[in-house]
Design an enzyme around this catalytic site. Structure first.
Site, PDB file in Angstrom:
ATOM      1  N   GLU A 236       0.889  -1.040  -0.025  1.00 30.14           N
ATOM      2  CA  GLU A 236      -0.013  -0.018  -0.014  1.00 30.14           C
ATOM      3  C   GLU A 236       0.764   1.337   0.073  1.00 30.14           C
ATOM      4  O   GLU A 236       1.925   1.324   0.542  1.00 30.14           O
ATOM      5  CB  GLU A 236      -0.769  -0.007   1.186  1.00 30.14           C
TER       6      GLU A 236
ATOM      7  N   LYS B  33      -9.757   2.813  -2.130  1.00 30.07           N
ATOM      8  CA  LYS B  33      -9.996   2.289  -1.054  1.00 30.07           C
ATOM      9  C   LYS B  33     -11.194   2.621  -0.372  1.00 30.07           C
ATOM     10  O   LYS B  33     -11.476   3.500  -0.368  1.00 30.07           O
ATOM     11  CB  LYS B  33      -8.647   2.563  -0.120  1.00 30.07           C
TER      12      LYS B  33
ATOM     13  N   CYS C  46      -5.494  -2.767   2.680  1.00 27.72           N
ATOM     14  CA  CYS C  46      -5.288  -2.782   4.053  1.00 27.72           C
ATOM     15  C   CYS C  46      -6.379  -2.880   5.158  1.00 27.72           C
ATOM     16  O   CYS C  46      -6.835  -4.067   5.432  1.00 27.72           O
ATOM     17  CB  CYS C  46      -4.346  -1.668   4.479  1.00 27.72           C
TER      18      CYS C  46
END
Length: 254
Positions: A40, A106, A140
């Site tokens: 990431e 995200k 994540c």
């Protein structure tokens, strides 16, 4: 499918240095691989100062990724900071060897660090079709939310790229395995190592897990490239034999 997991330290808010480091590592991959997975925010580390290193989809890093993907004849994926229409996104790009790009923003922004106040959340799940595999790439904090990752698309591989710190790495290990078991899918997790400028320590634990929760690659802590091979036929045979996904609940997120 053969996948290279690139576990590395990251230089703080320094895209040029990070790209040079990553390019050297990618060039060191001597065997043919189908996909290279980066962590990431691989150009910057997990920063809440996007103005220092944000780029556009026409910027230097995207062009660099396209060039590398063509050179290695391999897809490359990872997330970086993208500025678009006045907003910042923690955006995962999936770069095909022919230069085509698909992306995922995200969805679950990390409120503990204030990511939700600085970045704009994504609204769409991405399923990439590549070399006979359906791949779902996530980022994540998404790992903590199984509903969004639920395998309603019959994907074959679930990928998480991360900056997941040492104090909570046990949760990383547990949740990656849970996502593999509940979705009967391969799961790839690629995390970084080293310290960032906020003194957060990262110990990696990049790993690969099969559709029954067995480790294809045990959690790793060294700065290194790890290569795994995924067997789609074995996964499909197991799904057909057990049929667990046929009993999943139906729901809609959006």
């Amino acid at each position: 499918m053969k996948i290279a997991l690139l576990q590395t330290a990251l230089s703080w808010e320094n895209p040029e240095e990070n790209c040079l480091n990553l390019e050297e590592k990618i060039h060191s991959i001597s065997e043919d691989v189908d996909l290279i997975v980066l962590p990431e925010m691989f150009t910057s580390g997990f920063t809440m100062h996007p103005q220092n290193c944000a780029e556009t989809m026409q910027g230097a890093t995207i062009s660099w990724l396209q060039s590398l993907a063509k050179e290695k004849n391999s897809a490359i994926t990872g997330s970086l900071i993208i500025e678009e229409n006045g907003n910042y996104f923690n955006r995962l790009v999936f770069v095909f060897p022919n230069g085509e790009i698909q992306h995922y923003d995200k969805r679950h922004l990390f409120t503990l660090a204030g990511e939700d106040k600085i970045y704009t959340a994504g609204t769409k799940k991405l399923i990439v079709e590549y070399k006979g595999f359906k791949i779902c790439p996530l980022i994540c904090y998404d790992l903590r939310f199984p509903v969004f990752a639920r395998n309603v698309e019959e994907y074959d591989v679930l990928i998480y790229v991360a900056n997941w710190p040492k104090p909570r790495v046990n949760a990383w290990d547990i949740l990656l395995k849970a996502r593999a078991v509940e979705n009967m899918s391969y799961v790839i997790g690629v995390n970084r190592v080293g310290l960032d400028n906020n003194n957060h320590e990262y110990v990696g634990h990049s790993q690969a897990i099969d559709f029954l929760g067995n480790c294809v690659l045990e959690p790793q802590e060294t700065e290194e490239i790890f290569i795994v091979t995924l067997d789609k036929d074995a996964m499909l045979d197991t799904r057909k034999k057990l049929n667990f996904l046929n009993d999943k609940d139906e729901f809609k997120i959006f």
